[in-house]
Design a protein around this motif. Structure first.
Motif, PDB file in Angstrom:
ATOM      1  N   VAL A 119       0.846  -1.198   0.000  1.00 28.36           N
ATOM      2  CA  VAL A 119       0.000   0.000   0.000  1.00 28.36           C
ATOM      3  C   VAL A 119       0.880   1.247   0.000  1.00 28.36           C
ATOM      4  CG1 VAL A 119      -1.647   1.351   1.367  1.00 28.36           C
ATOM      5  CG2 VAL A 119      -2.031  -1.096   1.002  1.00 28.36           C
ATOM      6  N   ASN A 120       1.939   1.243   0.798  1.00 30.01           N
ATOM      7  CA  ASN A 120       2.858   2.377   0.806  1.00 30.01           C
ATOM      8  C   ASN A 120       3.504   2.555  -0.561  1.00 30.01           C
ATOM      9  OD1 ASN A 120       4.277   4.549   2.110  1.00 30.01           O
ATOM     10  ND2 ASN A 120       6.079   3.223   2.113  1.00 30.01           N
ATOM     11  N   ALA A 121       3.899   1.448  -1.180  1.00 26.99           N
ATOM     12  CA  ALA A 121       4.546   1.520  -2.494  1.00 26.99           C
ATOM     13  C   ALA A 121       3.592   2.079  -3.552  1.00 26.99           C
ATOM     14  CB  ALA A 121       5.062   0.142  -2.911  1.00 26.99           C
ATOM     15  N   ILE A 122       2.348   1.629  -3.544  1.00 24.47           N
ATOM     16  CA  ILE A 122       1.419   2.092  -4.584  1.00 24.47           C
ATOM     17  C   ILE A 122       1.173   3.593  -4.441  1.00 24.47           C
ATOM     18  CG2 ILE A 122      -0.853   1.728  -3.501  1.00 24.47           C
ATOM     19  CD1 ILE A 122       0.120   0.681  -7.051  1.00 24.47           C
ATOM     20  N   ARG A 123       1.254   4.091  -3.232  1.00 25.67           N
ATOM     21  CA  ARG A 123       1.065   5.528  -3.014  1.00 25.67           C
ATOM     22  C   ARG A 123       2.261   6.335  -3.504  1.00 25.67           C
ATOM     23  NH1 ARG A 123      -0.191   6.266   3.044  1.00 25.67           N
ATOM     24  NH2 ARG A 123      -0.584   8.408   2.408  1.00 25.67           N
ATOM     25  N   LEU A 124       3.436   5.717  -3.586  1.00 22.33           N
ATOM     26  CA  LEU A 124       4.660   6.452  -3.928  1.00 22.33           C
ATOM     27  C   LEU A 124       5.170   6.211  -5.340  1.00 22.33           C
ATOM     28  CD1 LEU A 124       6.599   5.979  -0.582  1.00 22.33           C
ATOM     29  CD2 LEU A 124       5.612   8.106  -1.448  1.00 22.33           C
ATOM     30  N   VAL A 125       4.665   5.206  -6.031  1.00 25.01           N
ATOM     31  CA  VAL A 125       5.262   4.864  -7.323  1.00 25.01           C
ATOM     32  C   VAL A 125       4.461   5.338  -8.526  1.00 25.01           C
ATOM     33  CG1 VAL A 125       6.614   2.915  -6.455  1.00 25.01           C
ATOM     34  CG2 VAL A 125       4.332   2.508  -7.348  1.00 25.01           C
ATOM     35  N   GLY A 126       3.820   6.477  -8.408  1.00 29.87           N
ATOM     36  CA  GLY A 126       3.294   7.075  -9.621  1.00 29.87           C
ATOM     37  C   GLY A 126       1.839   7.440  -9.677  1.00 29.87           C
ATOM     38  N   LEU A 127       1.127   7.503  -8.563  1.00 24.23           N
ATOM     39  CA  LEU A 127      -0.277   7.885  -8.633  1.00 24.23           C
ATOM     40  C   LEU A 127      -0.452   9.337  -9.059  1.00 24.23           C
ATOM     41  CD1 LEU A 127      -1.898   6.061  -5.599  1.00 24.23           C
ATOM     42  CD2 LEU A 127      -1.814   5.370  -7.995  1.00 24.23           C
ATOM     43  N   ASP A 128       0.618  10.128  -8.941  1.00 22.00           N
ATOM     44  CA  ASP A 128       0.553  11.513  -9.401  1.00 22.00           C
ATOM     45  C   ASP A 128       0.665  11.600 -10.923  1.00 22.00           C
ATOM     46  OD1 ASP A 128       3.168  10.601  -9.171  1.00 22.00           O
ATOM     47  OD2 ASP A 128       3.976  12.596  -8.794  1.00 22.00           O
ATOM     48  N   ASP A 129       1.055  10.505 -11.565  1.00 18.10           N
ATOM     49  CA  ASP A 129       1.123  10.433 -13.020  1.00 18.10           C
ATOM     50  C   ASP A 129      -0.197   9.848 -13.514  1.00 18.10           C
ATOM     51  OD1 ASP A 129       2.719  10.225 -15.654  1.00 18.10           O
ATOM     52  OD2 ASP A 129       2.007   8.161 -15.340  1.00 18.10           O
ATOM     53  N   SER A 130      -0.924  10.606 -14.312  1.00 11.68           N
ATOM     54  CA  SER A 130      -2.269  10.209 -14.736  1.00 11.68           C
ATOM     55  C   SER A 130      -2.282   8.862 -15.467  1.00 11.68           C
ATOM     56  CB  SER A 130      -2.868  11.308 -15.614  1.00 11.68           C
ATOM     57  OG  SER A 130      -4.194  11.009 -15.912  1.00 11.68           O
ATOM     58  N   ALA A 131      -1.323   8.637 -16.351  1.00 11.69           N
ATOM     59  CA  ALA A 131      -1.279   7.375 -17.099  1.00 11.69           C
ATOM     60  C   ALA A 131      -1.035   6.195 -16.164  1.00 11.69           C
ATOM     61  CB  ALA A 131      -0.203   7.429 -18.180  1.00 11.69           C
TER      62      ALA A 131
END
Length: 180
Positions: A119-131
């Motif tokens: 869960v921590n990783a999914i929050r940090l590995v690109g959710l700010d990138d729309s694609a």
């Protein structure tokens, strides 16, 4: 020093991709180096991410590999600049993290430490990138996160982190939807 250490770890992982102990140790070493504020070198990240993604694909159901790899992906993404985050995203790490969320969210064993790292990783590995957020959504992250929230209501830390990740994924999805 960082470059030589990572090169050595990547070489060890490539030489013994089936060795879970080597893979887990390498992931944890890279993650701890990043946690201690060592900034990853942009040129080494692509090669190292590809090696660790290969290990995760070779051992998709091993909780030790999943936990260590998610820890490493998150630490590298957090410690690096935009180019490093881009390399983490390009490696395919976000989709592998979704697979970890989906698999271990249903696993009957003691999986909360793995899920916390994922869960921590999914929050940090690109959710700010729309694609990336869109790909994560299509890969099943929202359902996996809802499952985790339902399955572990007593673990407030995990539940809150999963809710925050779910909100970020859904917020991006709502922003990307065409107006009716």
């Amino acid at each position: 020093a960082w470059g030589m250490a990572v090169q050595g770890l990547v070489k060890a992982v490539k030489a013994r991709p089936g060795d879970v102990a080597v893979s887990v140790s390498a992931c944890v070493a890279v993650a701890w180096a990043c946690e201690r504020r060592v900034r990853p070198d942009d040129t080494l990240v692509a090669d190292s991410m590809a090696s660790f993604v290969m290990v995760m694909r070779a051992h998709p159901r091993d909780p030790d590999v999943a936990e260590a790899a998610c820890f490493m992906f998150a630490a590298v993404a957090k410690a690096g600049g935009p180019q490093v985050r881009g390399q983490v995203i390009k490696s395919g790490a976000p989709l592998l993290v979704v697979l970890v969320l989906r698999h271990f969210g249903d696993d009957p064993g003691e999986v909360q430490p793995v899920l916390r790292r994922a869960v921590n990783a999914i929050r940090l590995v690109g959710l700010d990138d729309s694609a990336t957020a869109g790909a994560v959504r299509l890969a099943g992250a929202p359902d996996a996160l809802r499952n985790i929230i339902r399955r572990f209501p007593e673990n407030q830390t995990l539940k809150k982190a999963a809710q925050a990740a779910l909100e970020a994924i859904e917020r991006d999805g709502a922003g990307a939807m065409p107006a009716a």
